[in-house]
Design a protein around this motif. Structure first.
Motif, PDB file in Angstrom:
ATOM      1  N   GLY A   1       0.808  -1.208   0.000  1.00  0.00           N
ATOM      2  CA  GLY A   1       0.000   0.000   0.000  1.00  0.00           C
ATOM      3  C   GLY A   1       0.838   1.253   0.000  1.00  0.00           C
ATOM      4  N   SER A   2       0.644   2.096  -1.001  1.00  0.00           N
ATOM      5  CA  SER A   2       1.394   3.352  -1.092  1.00  0.00           C
ATOM      6  C   SER A   2       1.019   4.321   0.020  1.00  0.00           C
ATOM      7  CB  SER A   2       1.143   4.010  -2.454  1.00  0.00           C
ATOM      8  OG  SER A   2       1.586   3.168  -3.503  1.00  0.00           O
ATOM      9  N   GLU A   3      -0.121   4.072   0.695  1.00  0.00           N
ATOM     10  CA  GLU A   3      -0.569   4.973   1.757  1.00  0.00           C
ATOM     11  C   GLU A   3       0.080   4.671   3.107  1.00  0.00           C
ATOM     12  OE1 GLU A   3      -3.300   1.408   2.165  1.00  0.00           O
ATOM     13  OE2 GLU A   3      -2.055   2.391   0.658  1.00  0.00           O
TER      14      GLU A   3
ATOM     15  N   LEU B   1       2.354  11.542   9.855  1.00  0.00           N
ATOM     16  CA  LEU B   1       1.442  11.252   8.753  1.00  0.00           C
ATOM     17  C   LEU B   1       1.122  12.516   7.975  1.00  0.00           C
ATOM     18  CD1 LEU B   1      -1.204   8.946  10.499  1.00  0.00           C
ATOM     19  CD2 LEU B   1       0.700   8.237   9.036  1.00  0.00           C
ATOM     20  N   GLU B   2       1.022  12.361   6.665  1.00  0.00           N
ATOM     21  CA  GLU B   2       0.434  13.395   5.837  1.00  0.00           C
ATOM     22  C   GLU B   2      -0.997  12.986   5.514  1.00  0.00           C
ATOM     23  OE1 GLU B   2       2.775  14.369   2.449  1.00  0.00           O
ATOM     24  OE2 GLU B   2       4.658  14.502   3.582  1.00  0.00           O
ATOM     25  N   ARG B   3      -1.753  13.936   5.049  1.00  0.00           N
ATOM     26  CA  ARG B   3      -3.151  13.642   4.750  1.00  0.00           C
ATOM     27  C   ARG B   3      -3.240  12.517   3.714  1.00  0.00           C
ATOM     28  NH1 ARG B   3      -7.653  16.171   6.135  1.00  0.00           N
ATOM     29  NH2 ARG B   3      -9.528  15.968   4.837  1.00  0.00           N
TER      30      ARG B   3
ATOM     31  N   GLN C   1      -2.522   9.340   4.461  1.00  0.00           N
ATOM     32  CA  GLN C   1      -1.630   8.260   4.863  1.00  0.00           C
ATOM     33  C   GLN C   1      -2.090   7.645   6.182  1.00  0.00           C
ATOM     34  OE1 GLN C   1       2.198  10.290   5.012  1.00  0.00           O
ATOM     35  NE2 GLN C   1       2.692   9.589   2.928  1.00  0.00           N
ATOM     36  N   ILE C   2      -1.682   6.397   6.406  1.00  0.00           N
ATOM     37  CA  ILE C   2      -1.964   5.716   7.674  1.00  0.00           C
ATOM     38  C   ILE C   2      -0.720   4.969   8.114  1.00  0.00           C
ATOM     39  CG2 ILE C   2      -4.436   5.442   7.225  1.00  0.00           C
ATOM     40  CD1 ILE C   2      -3.842   2.520   6.460  1.00  0.00           C
ATOM     41  N   HIS C   3      -0.606   4.762   9.411  1.00  0.00           N
ATOM     42  CA  HIS C   3       0.494   3.950   9.924  1.00  0.00           C
ATOM     43  C   HIS C   3       0.258   2.478   9.582  1.00  0.00           C
ATOM     44  CE1 HIS C   3       1.335   7.373  12.873  1.00  0.00           C
ATOM     45  NE2 HIS C   3       2.432   7.242  12.134  1.00  0.00           N
ATOM     46  N   GLU C   4       1.301   1.818   9.155  1.00  0.00           N
ATOM     47  CA  GLU C   4       1.216   0.399   8.811  1.00  0.00           C
ATOM     48  C   GLU C   4       1.101  -0.424  10.098  1.00  0.00           C
ATOM     49  OE1 GLU C   4       1.725  -3.513   8.019  1.00  0.00           O
ATOM     50  OE2 GLU C   4       3.290  -2.497   9.156  1.00  0.00           O
ATOM     51  N   SER C   5       0.059  -1.238  10.204  1.00  0.00           N
ATOM     52  CA  SER C   5      -0.154  -2.044  11.413  1.00  0.00           C
ATOM     53  C   SER C   5      -0.306  -3.531  11.118  1.00  0.00           C
ATOM     54  CB  SER C   5      -1.398  -1.557  12.165  1.00  0.00           C
ATOM     55  OG  SER C   5      -2.556  -1.667  11.349  1.00  0.00           O
ATOM     56  N   ASN C   6      -0.807  -3.881   9.926  1.00  0.00           N
ATOM     57  CA  ASN C   6      -1.055  -5.289   9.644  1.00  0.00           C
ATOM     58  C   ASN C   6       0.214  -6.133   9.698  1.00  0.00           C
ATOM     59  OD1 ASN C   6      -3.716  -4.692   9.308  1.00  0.00           O
ATOM     60  ND2 ASN C   6      -3.841  -5.294   7.152  1.00  0.00           N
ATOM     61  N   GLY C   7       1.307  -5.584   9.175  1.00  0.00           N
ATOM     62  CA  GLY C   7       2.547  -6.359   9.173  1.00  0.00           C
ATOM     63  C   GLY C   7       2.996  -6.705  10.583  1.00  0.00           C
TER      64      GLY C   7
END
Length: 417
Positions: A199-201, A209-211, A213-219
């Motif tokens: 995911g590019s977001e 974070l920029e608008r 975007q989200i923090h990666e949590s699934n990994g």
């Protein structure tokens, strides 16, 4: 569409694959991992590949269960606090002494916990019931033959099977292996799982974070789940929505990997990078009769002589971890040699009313109360609501034919760690 409780409805359930059929398909992807002998200290959490029998009894000899005095029980007849029996102390027997003198009638030997019971002795009297003498001891109680004595073989006999193939090796089982003299054990190597978040977001936790975007949590979540069930992981984060980048990220790790586990990029929209990257491979994408987690994929990734199983999970966090629990965890445990592959479950009463989508098996986050055998399901069913999953200690299973489950109904509950 969704109802007022966040339960999504899909009216076309005719083409959905059943949970059982898809779970069977996933389990067939993975072969048992190789067996290797490891020192006991490296075996924690792994599955035993062969049964362990003991060549010695436990205990290996009669020994004292406490600090005190080795005696003949008959010599203490009539002893009381007011009228103790006094015996000469003829020897000290510490734990570990190999040669122990025979106990003569009418005498005592001071003995420590775990020390050999002297020949001729048939009991130990605890030091608390004596005056603690070192040359003569006043004993203030009677004892029966066998009192405070651990008999040879009363735990296990020579030739007994003490550990079984498929046992998960925890602290007590490793202690048993050590007690019967095993320095190493044959175990299944952990399943090696390459966890890939796309995911590019996505932005690394800790970074601003920029608008959009989200923090990666699934990994992080999936890698931890793999380790919890005995596997090893490598975590690849921030693979952008680009098929070339997807393949490039995998290549350096293929020699090491038993399973590629992805999250996201498997739905029906545009920019579904996992689907796009694997469309010409042996991976097949399915709609499974489960909520959350309907879009799934499984098969093999082939590159440079490697043919590696792939399981693709949906990207919403709750969909991803529920799919892991239902489909991936049992497959990993089976491939790792564990005979207990599924979470333990209980039957519990619902403390409130629930609604469910017809034609899909639903898994809701809950908290289980063992004192009352009841389960509470707080919050909504939305697959993006990770906070409820973080608080849950169980999954509540609602069958495919249910649309509304009344308060007080008995449901099956999967117990989580």
């Amino acid at each position: 569409m969704s109802d007022d409780r966040g339960v999504a409805h899909d009216t076309d359930t005719s083409a959905l694959l059943s949970v059982e059929d898809y779970a069977r398909h996933v389990s067939e992807l993975l072969s048992p991992t190789p067996v290797r002998n490891l020192p006991l200290e490296d075996c924690l959490g792994l599955a035993l590949a062969e049964p362990v029998t003991t060549g010695i009894p436990l205990p290996p000899f009669d020994n004292s269960a406490m600090d005190g005095y080795a005696v003949r029980a008959a010599d203490l007849e009539g002893a009381t606090g007011e009228r103790p029996v006094t015996l000469p102390v003829t020897d000290d027997v510490p734990a570990g002494r190999v040669e122990v003198a025979e106990l003569s009638p009418g005498t005592a030997q001071r003995i420590m916990t775990g020390a050999q019971l002297p020949p001729g002795a048939d009991a130990t009297v605890a030091v608390e019931h004596t005056d603690g003498g070192t040359e003569r001891v006043a004993v203030r109680t009677t004892v029966s033959p066998g009192a405070n004595v651990r008999r040879a073989g009363e735990d296990v006999s020579e030739g007994d099977t003490v550990l079984h193939r498929g046992d998960t090796l925890g602290a007590a089982r490793l202690g048993m292996a050590a007690a019967v003299g095993r320095a190493e054990l044959p175990v299944h190597r952990p399943v090696r799982v390459l966890v890939l978040s796309t995911g590019s977001e996505l932005v690394e936790p800790g970074e601003p974070l920029e608008r959009g975007q989200i923090h990666e949590s699934n990994g992080t979540m999936l890698a931890a789940a793999v380790r919890q069930c005995g596997g090893e992981t490598r975590l690849l984060r921030f693979v952008p929505d680009d098929t070339d980048a997807f393949h490039a990220a995998l290549e350096p790790h293929l020699e090491w990997t038993d399973l590629i586990l992805t999250s996201g990029g498997v739905s029906a929209g545009a920019y579904e990078v996992v689907k796009d990257a694997l469309e010409h491979s042996e991976v097949r994408f399915h709609r499974v009769a489960i909520q959350p987690g309907m879009p799934q994929g499984a098969g093999h990734y082939t590159s440079g002589g490697h043919r590696i199983p792939v399981i693709t999970l949906p990207g919403n966090p709750v969909s991803s971890i529920v799919s892991f629990e239902v489909f991936v965890r049992p497959a990993l445990r089976q491939a790792g040699g564990h005979h207990r592959t599924h979470r333990p479950f209980r039957w519990a009463r619902l403390t409130g009313r629930l609604r469910s989508s017809p034609g899909k098996r639903q898994y809701r986050r809950g908290t289980f109360d063992p004192a009352s055998d009841s389960v509470t399901v707080p919050g909504g069913a939305g697959s993006h609501l990770l906070s409820g999953m973080a608080e849950a200690d169980c999954l509540v299973e609602l069958p495919e034919d249910s649309t509304e489950v009344a308060e007080g109904t008995t449901v099956r509950v999967w117990l989580l760690d």
